[in-house]
Design a protein around this motif. Structure first.
Motif, PDB file in Angstrom:
ATOM      1  N   UNK A  25       0.825  -1.200   0.000  1.00  0.00           N
ATOM      2  CA  UNK A  25       0.000   0.000   0.000  1.00  0.00           C
ATOM      3  C   UNK A  25       0.863   1.257   0.000  1.00  0.00           C
ATOM      4  N   UNK A  26       0.221   2.383   0.201  1.00  0.00           N
ATOM      5  CA  UNK A  26       0.926   3.665   0.159  1.00  0.00           C
ATOM      6  C   UNK A  26       1.250   4.162   1.558  1.00  0.00           C
ATOM      7  N   UNK A  27       2.495   4.570   1.744  1.00  0.00           N
ATOM      8  CA  UNK A  27       2.897   5.284   2.940  1.00  0.00           C
ATOM      9  C   UNK A  27       3.236   6.710   2.578  1.00  0.00           C
ATOM     10  N   UNK A  28       3.632   7.483   3.574  1.00  0.00           N
ATOM     11  CA  UNK A  28       3.963   8.886   3.330  1.00  0.00           C
ATOM     12  C   UNK A  28       5.384   9.172   3.777  1.00  0.00           C
ATOM     13  N   UNK A  29       6.114   9.871   2.932  1.00  0.00           N
ATOM     14  CA  UNK A  29       7.480  10.271   3.246  1.00  0.00           C
ATOM     15  C   UNK A  29       7.749  11.593   2.554  1.00  0.00           C
ATOM     16  N   UNK A  30       8.217  12.553   3.313  1.00  0.00           N
ATOM     17  CA  UNK A  30       8.458  13.940   2.870  1.00  0.00           C
ATOM     18  C   UNK A  30       7.289  14.480   2.047  1.00  0.00           C
ATOM     19  N   UNK A  31       6.085  14.185   2.516  1.00  0.00           N
ATOM     20  CA  UNK A  31       4.910  14.768   1.895  1.00  0.00           C
ATOM     21  C   UNK A  31       4.456  14.119   0.612  1.00  0.00           C
ATOM     22  N   UNK A  32       4.982  12.952   0.284  1.00  0.00           N
ATOM     23  CA  UNK A  32       4.555  12.279  -0.941  1.00  0.00           C
ATOM     24  C   UNK A  32       4.234  10.817  -0.645  1.00  0.00           C
ATOM     25  N   UNK A  33       3.470  10.221  -1.543  1.00  0.00           N
ATOM     26  CA  UNK A  33       3.136   8.814  -1.421  1.00  0.00           C
ATOM     27  C   UNK A  33       4.304   7.966  -1.896  1.00  0.00           C
ATOM     28  N   UNK A  34       4.587   6.887  -1.159  1.00  0.00           N
ATOM     29  CA  UNK A  34       5.600   5.923  -1.566  1.00  0.00           C
ATOM     30  C   UNK A  34       5.107   4.525  -1.214  1.00  0.00           C
ATOM     31  N   UNK A  35       5.671   3.543  -1.865  1.00  0.00           N
ATOM     32  CA  UNK A  35       5.355   2.158  -1.536  1.00  0.00           C
ATOM     33  C   UNK A  35       5.849   1.850  -0.126  1.00  0.00           C
ATOM     34  N   UNK A  36       5.038   1.167   0.665  1.00  0.00           N
ATOM     35  CA  UNK A  36       5.439   0.836   2.037  1.00  0.00           C
ATOM     36  C   UNK A  36       6.507  -0.251   2.049  1.00  0.00           C
ATOM     37  N   UNK A  37       6.583  -1.037   0.997  1.00  0.00           N
ATOM     38  CA  UNK A  37       7.714  -1.945   0.832  1.00  0.00           C
ATOM     39  C   UNK A  37       8.626  -1.327  -0.220  1.00  0.00           C
ATOM     40  N   UNK A  38       9.742  -0.794   0.231  1.00  0.00           N
ATOM     41  CA  UNK A  38      10.717  -0.192  -0.664  1.00  0.00           C
ATOM     42  C   UNK A  38      11.885  -1.137  -0.895  1.00  0.00           C
ATOM     43  N   UNK A  39      13.042  -0.563  -1.186  1.00  0.00           N
ATOM     44  CA  UNK A  39      14.233  -1.358  -1.482  1.00  0.00           C
ATOM     45  C   UNK A  39      15.451  -0.687  -0.876  1.00  0.00           C
ATOM     46  N   UNK A  40      16.245  -1.470  -0.160  1.00  0.00           N
ATOM     47  CA  UNK A  40      17.508  -0.984   0.377  1.00  0.00           C
ATOM     48  C   UNK A  40      18.657  -1.432  -0.505  1.00  0.00           C
ATOM     49  N   UNK A 136      19.676  17.844  -6.120  1.00  0.00           N
ATOM     50  CA  UNK A 136      19.219  17.758  -4.742  1.00  0.00           C
ATOM     51  C   UNK A 136      18.900  16.305  -4.405  1.00  0.00           C
ATOM     52  N   UNK A 137      19.331  15.867  -3.226  1.00  0.00           N
ATOM     53  CA  UNK A 137      18.885  14.580  -2.701  1.00  0.00           C
ATOM     54  C   UNK A 137      17.654  14.871  -1.851  1.00  0.00           C
ATOM     55  N   UNK A 138      16.504  14.277  -2.183  1.00  0.00           N
ATOM     56  CA  UNK A 138      15.260  14.664  -1.514  1.00  0.00           C
ATOM     57  C   UNK A 138      15.265  14.479  -0.008  1.00  0.00           C
ATOM     58  N   UNK A 139      15.970  13.457   0.465  1.00  0.00           N
ATOM     59  CA  UNK A 139      16.027  13.171   1.896  1.00  0.00           C
ATOM     60  C   UNK A 139      17.371  12.530   2.194  1.00  0.00           C
ATOM     61  N   UNK A 166      23.118  21.369  12.576  1.00  0.00           N
ATOM     62  CA  UNK A 166      23.341  22.720  12.045  1.00  0.00           C
ATOM     63  C   UNK A 166      23.801  22.661  10.594  1.00  0.00           C
ATOM     64  N   UNK A 167      24.733  21.758  10.288  1.00  0.00           N
ATOM     65  CA  UNK A 167      25.202  21.669   8.902  1.00  0.00           C
ATOM     66  C   UNK A 167      24.148  21.014   8.015  1.00  0.00           C
ATOM     67  N   UNK A 168      23.394  20.060   8.545  1.00  0.00           N
ATOM     68  CA  UNK A 168      22.330  19.452   7.746  1.00  0.00           C
ATOM     69  C   UNK A 168      21.245  20.476   7.414  1.00  0.00           C
ATOM     70  N   UNK A 169      20.926  21.322   8.374  1.00  0.00           N
ATOM     71  CA  UNK A 169      19.934  22.375   8.134  1.00  0.00           C
ATOM     72  C   UNK A 169      20.446  23.367   7.096  1.00  0.00           C
ATOM     73  N   UNK A 170      21.744  23.698   7.188  1.00  0.00           N
ATOM     74  CA  UNK A 170      22.330  24.606   6.203  1.00  0.00           C
ATOM     75  C   UNK A 170      22.264  24.010   4.799  1.00  0.00           C
ATOM     76  N   UNK A 171      22.553  22.716   4.684  1.00  0.00           N
ATOM     77  CA  UNK A 171      22.474  22.053   3.387  1.00  0.00           C
ATOM     78  C   UNK A 171      21.047  22.036   2.857  1.00  0.00           C
ATOM     79  N   UNK A 179      15.219  17.198   2.787  1.00  0.00           N
ATOM     80  CA  UNK A 179      14.743  16.941   4.142  1.00  0.00           C
ATOM     81  C   UNK A 179      15.806  16.158   4.894  1.00  0.00           C
ATOM     82  N   UNK A 180      15.646  16.133   6.222  1.00  0.00           N
ATOM     83  CA  UNK A 180      16.632  15.511   7.112  1.00  0.00           C
ATOM     84  C   UNK A 180      16.006  14.319   7.816  1.00  0.00           C
ATOM     85  N   UNK A 181      16.727  13.209   7.837  1.00  0.00           N
ATOM     86  CA  UNK A 181      16.344  12.054   8.632  1.00  0.00           C
ATOM     87  C   UNK A 181      17.447  11.736   9.625  1.00  0.00           C
TER      88      UNK A 181
END
Length: 321
Positions: A25-40, A136-139, A166-171, A179-181
């Motif tokens: 199904x659909x999950x939410x990440x950084x304000x968008x829909x994504x597959x709840x089973x992703x890939x590492x 840009x890397x989205x997250x 602080x540096x992640x926020x600056x980036x 976004x930052x995780x």
């Protein structure tokens, strides 16, 4: 591949941009829909130097509905990122998430070393941008090194999380990351990070390793995605395995599934903010992971699985991502 993608504010879409059902199904990440089973992508370097097979594996993941891929520049010294860049197309609309906090060390005793200092985090983001071929890397996840399995920070690698954020926020302000995780964090660190705006948490977590239950619930309350690594426990010595549990094996037998699929399905049922990123270098294993997203667990089965005791501890494992 996309650097950003919009999603409507309406109910989550059960299908990808290509019209394929999203596994789990659909999950939410950084304000968008994504597959709840992703890939590492951590295991993709096992296919090096067979780049064509690695590309085909990622293409198959997209065909199966996966539109959330987790990676890092230090996976195979850039190999995973290069394969992602080669395999994905703009029309796939796949969300690619990366991480910083370590760097490759092919000549060292382990394939990576920590890179926790602010200037190293910035360099890590730049390396990801280059190898992924994006502006840009989205997250980007900040991989900490003071808790959880993996290398421990020592000496100048012991860095306060506020300095790192602080540096992640600056980036993020510069537009280099969207976004930052956080990864490998404790509850207090997460609370300190909340004002910076945290999109997801990646910690070791599974049916048999639920020490972070309070943190998961905080993430749920704060609308933060919970993205567990070691979702089936771990093959490392000293760490429990979900597939060894009798209750898991029993459920698998009744459902006609594998114990691994039951372990993944339990995570999806356990909390709605869970997003999975199981990794593999094998197409059959990939298909089995995706199929776990369709496995239904009834209340009685969930109760039996919930009763499995957590067996984790703060086990230190050299070499984890």
């Amino acid at each position: 591949m996309t650097s950003s993608a919009s999603s409507s504010a309406s109910s989550p879409s059960a299908v990808t941009a290509n019209g394929t059902p999203r596994p789990g199904g659909a999950g939410r990440l950084i304000g968008r829909d994504v597959s709840r089973v992703g890939f590492g992508a951590m295991q993709l370097p096992r296919l090096d130097p067979d780049r064509a097979t690695a590309v085909a594996l990622l293409r198959r993941a997209v065909e199966l509905g996966v539109d959330h891929i987790d990676t890092a520049q230090f996976y195979g010294d850039g190999f995973s990122n290069e394969i992602i860049r080669e395999a994905l197309r703009p029309e796939d609309d796949v969300l690619v998430v990366s991480k910083v906090g370590a760097t490759p060390d092919s000549g060292g005793p382990l394939p990576l070393r920590l890179a926790q200092r602010p200037e190293e985090l910035r360099a890590g983001v730049e390396d990801n941008l280059k190898s992924l071929g994006v502006d840009q890397v989205p997250l980007v996840n900040l991989r900490r090194a003071e808790t959880g399995p993996g290398l421990r920070a020592e000496g100048d690698q012991v860095v306060d999380i506020d300095d790192q954020l602080a540096v992640m926020t600056a980036l993020r302000d510069e537009g280099k990351i969207g976004a930052i995780g956080l990864s490998n964090v404790g509850l207090d660190e997460l609370r300190r990070g909340l004002p910076a705006g945290i999109a997801c948490v990646q910690n070791a977590y599974s049916l048999v390793a639920r020490d972070d239950e309070e943190m998961l619930r905080l993430c749920l309350a704060e609308d933060i995605a919970w993205v567990p690594y070691f979702p089936l426990g771990s093959a490392f010595p000293g760490m429990p395995k979900v597939t060894d549990e009798p209750a898991v094996a029993a459920a698998a037998g009744v459902l006609g599934a594998t114990p691994a699929q039951v372990g993944l399905a339990w995570l999806l049922h356990h909390a709605p903010n869970v997003l999975l990123i199981p990794g593999t270098a094998d197409p059959d294993h990939l298909a089995a992971n995706v199929a776990a997203g369709a496995l239904a667990l009834d209340a009685a089965t969930l109760a039996r699985l919930d009763a499995v005791p957590t067996r984790s501890g703060d086990i230190e494992i050299d070499g984890h991502e």
